[in-house]
Design an enzyme around this catalytic site. Structure first.
Site, PDB file in Angstrom:
ATOM      1  N   ASP A 431       0.849  -1.191   0.000  1.00 50.66           N
ATOM      2  CA  ASP A 431       0.000   0.000   0.000  1.00 50.66           C
ATOM      3  C   ASP A 431       0.887   1.244   0.000  1.00 50.66           C
ATOM      4  O   ASP A 431       2.116   1.138   0.110  1.00 50.66           O
ATOM      5  CB  ASP A 431      -0.852  -0.052   1.278  1.00 50.66           C
ATOM      6  CG  ASP A 431      -1.918   1.027   1.314  1.00 50.66           C
ATOM      7  OD1 ASP A 431      -2.276   1.549   0.245  1.00 50.66           O
ATOM      8  OD2 ASP A 431      -2.387   1.347   2.421  1.00 50.66           O
ATOM      9  N   GLU A 434       2.534   5.106  -3.910  1.00 51.07           N
ATOM     10  CA  GLU A 434       2.495   6.098  -5.006  1.00 51.07           C
ATOM     11  C   GLU A 434       3.829   6.838  -5.131  1.00 51.07           C
ATOM     12  O   GLU A 434       4.139   7.260  -6.232  1.00 51.07           O
ATOM     13  CB  GLU A 434       1.348   7.079  -4.744  1.00 51.07           C
ATOM     14  CG  GLU A 434      -0.018   6.451  -4.869  1.00 51.07           C
ATOM     15  CD  GLU A 434      -0.324   5.450  -3.744  1.00 51.07           C
ATOM     16  OE1 GLU A 434       0.161   5.640  -2.620  1.00 51.07           O
ATOM     17  OE2 GLU A 434      -1.031   4.469  -4.023  1.00 51.07           O
ATOM     18  N   ASP A 586      -8.926   3.154  -1.731  1.00 51.86           N
ATOM     19  CA  ASP A 586      -9.757   3.531  -0.591  1.00 51.86           C
ATOM     20  C   ASP A 586     -11.050   4.193  -1.042  1.00 51.86           C
ATOM     21  O   ASP A 586     -11.157   5.415  -1.082  1.00 51.86           O
ATOM     22  CB  ASP A 586      -8.968   4.470   0.322  1.00 51.86           C
ATOM     23  CG  ASP A 586      -7.718   3.794   0.865  1.00 51.86           C
ATOM     24  OD1 ASP A 586      -7.704   2.556   0.927  1.00 51.86           O
ATOM     25  OD2 ASP A 586      -6.773   4.511   1.215  1.00 51.86           O
TER      26      ASP A 586
HETATM   27  C1  LIG Z   1     -10.526   7.601  -4.413  1.00 48.42           C
HETATM   28  C2  LIG Z   1     -10.732   6.181  -4.597  1.00 48.42           C
HETATM   29  O1  LIG Z   1      -9.892   5.409  -4.270  1.00 48.42           O
HETATM   30  N1  LIG Z   1     -11.861   5.785  -5.126  1.00 48.42           N
HETATM   31  C3  LIG Z   1     -12.177   4.410  -5.336  1.00 48.42           C
HETATM   32  C4  LIG Z   1     -13.508   4.172  -4.709  1.00 48.42           C
HETATM   33  O2  LIG Z   1     -14.203   3.135  -5.172  1.00 48.42           O
HETATM   34  C5  LIG Z   1     -14.183   2.767  -6.514  1.00 48.42           C
HETATM   35  C6  LIG Z   1     -14.763   1.412  -6.608  1.00 48.42           C
HETATM   36  O3  LIG Z   1     -15.595   1.113  -5.588  1.00 48.42           O
HETATM   37  C7  LIG Z   1     -12.820   2.789  -7.088  1.00 48.42           C
HETATM   38  O4  LIG Z   1     -12.860   2.506  -8.464  1.00 48.42           O
HETATM   39  C8  LIG Z   1     -12.178   4.111  -6.815  1.00 48.42           C
HETATM   40  O5  LIG Z   1     -10.880   4.175  -7.330  1.00 48.42           O
END
Ligand SMILES: CC(=O)N[C@H]1CO[C@H](CO)[C@@H](O)[C@@H]1O
Ligand SMILES: *[C@@H]1O[C@H](CO)[C@@H](O)[C@H](O)[C@H]1NC(C)=O
Ligand SMILES: *[C@@H]1O[C@H](CO)[C@@H](O)[C@H](O)[C@H]1NC(C)=O
Ligand SMILES: *[C@@H]1O[C@H](CO)[C@@H](O)[C@H](O)[C@H]1NC(C)=O
Ligand SMILES: *[C@@H]1O[C@H](CO)[C@@H](O)[C@H](O)[C@H]1NC(C)=O
Ligand SMILES: *[C@@H]1O[C@H](CO)[C@@H](O)[C@H](O)[C@H]1NC(C)=O
Ligand SMILES: *[C@@H]1O[C@H](CO)[C@@H](O)[C@H](O)[C@H]1NC(C)=O
Length: 888
Positions: A431, A434, A586
């Site tokens: 995790d 980035e 997340d």
């Molecule tokens: C900001 C983030 O991580 N958003 C995620 C939230 O949920 C969807 C799927 O449930 C993801 O595709 C996003 O990247």
């Protein structure tokens, strides 16, 4: 605490000029002179040419390069490689060590290729045309090429209202809005962000689908970029424009002509995805905020008592001492208790996974000290360790380019995850790669100090009273154990490395639309940091997560040689699927994000060759609800990677917490597990050929215009249409059924698809609509099981779902489920025609049997055993070996 970063390094840029604070310049890019092509030299598979600036430099975001080199290679008759770079080849390119390029010799030619490269010399522009239709797929005519040291611009004209997909990671619609989309590629820790912002991973490839054919374009460049899809408000013309802040133009064009062919061709450049262990398809439970080992043991016991199969238990950073990687909290997660839990799991054919972050606590402790000694931490120009703030407070970051990193990382894994003395994990979750920092640029005192002081967050005190947990020893109680002495301020004994570049690595003149307030270096490693070998973070930022993935793959393989590692990462770059799977990060427990998880998953599995993908089921941040969690459970069961994960401040959401969710989980896992070999076979196919294990509808129905923007229905494997309910408080859903024969999965009832939307009603919260696509044969296990180990002992039932002509086919692949090299495998091809099932087995194991064969769409006239839904079940005790047939 050591100080984090002083303002001195800012030099002349300062905070006030940080990228996004600048107001956008308005410049007419099309007024730039472009280049002229000269000295064209043909070779066997293409040509090279010189490009020289065609007029007065426009110097929009720096200085135009006067001379460039163009190389066009017909790699094959379905792939063209186009490279535009400086004549000396000195500019940064995505290193071969991270994304190895195809090693096969070029075989294509301009005369034979399915796609043709054409150009105009003055000013230079080029197009790529599909030979069979004469259509221009890519065409830069009229759009000046701009090539400056920190700004590259390449723009192609597109047909009206084009169908463009990809360019992730994003949470936009599957089919991107062609009139107003800016896709920014710059890895970012992006909890709860707006829909159109840059996220964790970067996949600079787009698929363009037309009813006359599909092609894709990969821009193999890891620098920050904005890719803009627009239609001009004056001419109405559609376009796609790359705005890249470094590197070179390194393009691959894939001819298709159908979407699945394109996916395969893309895999030939970025690599085929890793095969995953069979157990990886089991159900995974995780949360941030399990308070101690007692919590973890209770969750395991509670799943078991609820009768819900739990394959793998996970632990987030909670297990660490003060959030330091490669440590255990001696009170909340003492090693003997963690080992008991792992032993318990292993004794029950279950598995254990924990999280590892790249950032190492800046503390006097073995993992940090060994990193210092091995010289594998990122450093400032003056040789001191570069610092950020992550969960433990002040942290340092590994340099994945360093030649010592492999032995350092392998050793940390070998010691901490030691099977005899440490935490014997079965897989790992990586995790914050980035890489993330909590500190906004420049992370100067006292701001950095203040954030560091809040880390690690306060946790609940250690519990004492013993509780009895079924399956665990009665002595399962908290005891105070030793505490760790912390000495802060480790010595710096490092050598200096310096970037010799005359560019602005902090605030380049063109600012990409990075959704972080203080520019490229905000909340991450600073972009002026130089890695080993002279690689600058500015260029390689987007590769950090993938490089950590590679290092972790090597460390996991070294621990358990010969076994397929299961590694799930957050940040990815093109090609990451060769080593790892990915979760979508997340998200929040909202209906909107439940819906986004579908195009999110399709992007990775179908377009980017990272098939082991899934969202945090029931949602990570915020509080889920019973109905959202129930629906998400049934949807999550049709993500290749299926994990319930939850945030530390959210209400508990294990599946057993609500009766409705428990029922949804049992139903969905029952179907998922019976189909496990079907999706495992599909993963194996993708691993071997690049054919995706999950498909958007247009992959299967490329001529049906109605499906081009369908994003909430998808095809699991190549034969099961999944159509989840997409809204709150409803039990209906409008689903599209393309022309053709379908069958309801649960009843086997025949349904004729008419190329229309139909409304399904009474879709209970614990179910999900599934249709088998006519023409397929599915191998199912006869029944589900509590673990995938047990599942593998069950015989198979075959479901024959004929198309309107009475034809069907399918396949099955079986191996030992975990070895990298297989000694024995079984591959089966099933064909049904003229009322006869033919089974052809290759290889095999004794005792792998078919128990029943079910024919759908059977006529009642044929036999009185055909039920009212046209289902005929035939008992058939047959080994899956050799060749045999069965008449109907
Ligand atoms: C900001 C983030 O991580 N958003 C995620 C939230 O949920 C969807 C799927 O449930 C993801 O595709 C996003 O990247
Ligand atoms: C080295 O550079 C960093 C970053 O500019 C700065 O914070 C630190 O004080 C410097 N250390 C020394 C010893 O010069
Ligand atoms: C284009 O998208 C941006 C960002 O989402 C939005 O702010 C803007 O209003 C849109 N413009 C048009 C013309 O739709
Ligand atoms: C076209 O769009 C540009 C940029 O958004 C804007 O400045 C201009 O006014 C628009 N022109 C017309 C004719 O709408
Ligand atoms: C497990 O179940 C018991 C009994 O229902 C309950 O008291 C406990 O809170 C549960 N614990 C967890 C972590 O689910
Ligand atoms: C989630 O629910 C808990 C308990 O009811 C509450 O304390 C918390 O504020 C809620 N969180 C959110 C984001 O609504
Ligand atoms: C769904 O029902 C719940 C409970 O009645 C209600 O609170 C919520 O607002 C409803 N949501 C929608 C979108 O109608």
């Amino acid at each position: 605490m050591p100080s984090i970063r002083s303002l001195a390094l800012l030099g002349s840029f300062g905070l006030a000029s940080a990228a996004s604070v600048l107001s956008p310049r308005s410049v007419d890019l099309d007024a730039c002179p472009g280049y002229n092509a000269k000295n064209v030299k043909e070779n066997k598979n293409g040509f090279v040419a010189d490009l020289t600036l065609a007029g007065k430099a426009c110097d929009v975001y720096g200085k135009d390069l006067k001379d460039l080199k163009l190389e066009v290679t017909y790699d094959s008759n379905t792939r063209i490689h186009v490279k535009i770079t400086d004549p000396e080849g000195k500019r940064y390119e995505v290193p071969e060590s991270v994304v190895p390029r195809p090693t096969t010799k070029a075989t294509g030619s301009a005369k034979k290729s399915d796609i043709v490269f054409e150009y105009k010399q003055s000013p230079f522009s080029f197009s790529v045309t599909r030979r069979s239709t004469g259509e221009k797929l890519f065409d830069t005519t009229g759009n000046a090429l701009i090539f400056e040291s920190q700004y590259l611009r390449l723009k192609t004209n597109l047909p009206e209202n084009p169908n463009i997909y990809g360019l992730g990671e994003h949470t936009e619609s599957l089919r991107l809005n062609p009139t107003n989309t800016t896709r920014t590629l710059w890895s970012r820790d992006s909890y709860g962000v707006p829909q159109d912002s840059n996220l964790y991973g970067n996949h600079p490839v787009y698929y363009e689908h037309r009813d006359s054919g599909t092609h894709a374009v990969l821009m193999l460049n890891s620098n920050g970029m904005d890719i803009k899809l627009r239609n001009s408000n004056t001419t109405g013309a559609y376009s796609l424009e790359y705005n890249i802040i470094g590197g070179i133009l390194d393009l691959y064009f894939f001819a298709g002509p159908d979407p699945i062919e394109v996916a395969k061709q893309y895999s030939e450049v970025v690599g085929l995805p890793a095969m995953m262990p069979y157990w990886g398809f089991g159900f995974h439970q995780c949360r941030y905020g399990y308070r101690d080992w007692i919590d973890v043991a209770e969750v395991i016991a509670n799943y078991s008592m609820a009768g819900i199969p739990l394959e793998t238990m996970w632990t987030d950073i909670d297990y660490m001492y003060e959030r330091w990687v490669f440590t255990l909290d001696p009170e909340r997660f003492p090693v003997d208790k963690v080992r008991e839990i792992v032993d318990y799991l292993h004794a029950h054919d279950q598995h254990y996974i924990v999280m590892v972050d790249p950032a190492i606590a800046y503390q006097d402790y073995p993992a940090f000290n060994r990193a210092l000694e091995s010289d594998t931490l990122l450093k400032e120009a003056n040789g001191t360790v570069h610092k950020g703030v992550v969960w433990p407070g002040v942290t340092a970051y590994p340099d994945w380019f360093h030649p010592n990193i492999e032995s350092y990382w392998n050793n940390e894994f070998a010691e901490f995850f030691n099977a005899d003395t440490g935490v014997d994990i079965d897989g790992v979750w990586i995790d914050m790669n980035e890489p993330a920092s909590f500190c906004s640029y420049p992370c100067s005192d006292p701001e950095g100090e203040a954030i560091a002081q809040q880390m690690p967050p306060k946790r609940l005190p250690v519990r004492d009273p013993p509780r009895s947990i079924p399956g665990f020893p009665s002595t399962y109680s908290a005891k105070k154990t030793r505490s760790i002495d912390v000495v802060s301020g480790a010595a710096n004994k490092v050598r200096a490395r310096r970037a010799s570049v005359e560019v602005d690595l902090i605030s380049p003149p063109y600012s990409i639309a990075n959704d972080a307030p203080y520019g490229l270096s905000d909340r991450t490693v600073h972009t002026d940091i130089v890695h080993y070998g002279g690689y600058i973070e500015y260029d390689t930022h987007n590769l950090y997560g993938t490089m950590m993935s590679d290092a972790t793959y090597s460390a996991m393989s070294a621990r358990r040689p010969g076994l397929r590692p299961l590694i799930i990462t957050r940040s990815t770059f093109a090609g990451a699927g060769k080593k790892v799977g990915k979760w979508l990060g997340d998200n929040l427990s909202t209906w909107e994000q439940y819906r986004w998880s579908i195009p999110g998953m399709l992007g990775f599995a179908s377009f980017y060759q990272i098939p082991m993908v899934g969202s945090d089921v029931c949602g990570f941040g915020a509080n889920t609800t019973e109905t959202l969690c129930a629906r998400w459970t049934t949807l999550g069961a049709f993500n290749p990677f299926f994990r319930n994960h939850n945030g530390d401040t959210s209400i508990s959401q294990e599946f057993y917490r609500w009766p409705m969710v428990a029922k949804a989980a049992k139903n969905a896992i029952d179907i998922r597990y019976r189909l496990l070999d079907y999706i495992y076979t599909a993963l194996y196919k993708q691993h071997k050929t690049g054919v995706p294990l999950i498909n958007p509808l247009f992959f299967k129905y490329p001529k049906d215009k109605n499906v081009y923007d369908i994003e909430y229905q998808f095809i699991y494997g190549d034969s099961i249409l999944v159509s989840p309910v997409t809204a709150e408080n409803v039990t209906t859903v409008d689903i599209y059924l393309p022309q053709g024969q379908f069958y309801e999965f649960t009843t086997g009832k025949s349904v004729k698809g008419e190329g229309k939307f139909v409304t399904l009603t009474d879709v209970d919260y614990d179910t999900i609509p599934l249709h088998i696509i006519g023409g397929s044969i599915l191998p199912l296990r006869s029944e589900s099981a509590m673990t995938t180990t047990e599942l593998r002992t069950k015989p198979f039932n075959l479901i024959i779902a004929p198309d309107s002509k009475g034809y069907a086919k399918g396949s099955l692949y079986v191996d030992d489920g975990e070895s990298l090299e297989q000694e024995k495998t079984l591959s089966v091809e099933f064909v049904y025609k003229n009322k006869k099932l033919s089974v052809k087995c290759n290889g095999g194991f004794s005792g792998v049997k078919v128990e029943k064969v079910t024919l759908l769409g059977a006529s009642k006239k044929r036999s009185r055993d055909v039920d009212e839904n046209g289902v005929l079940v035939v008992e058939a005790e047959k080994e899956l070996s050799g060749e045999w047939t069965l008449d109907f």
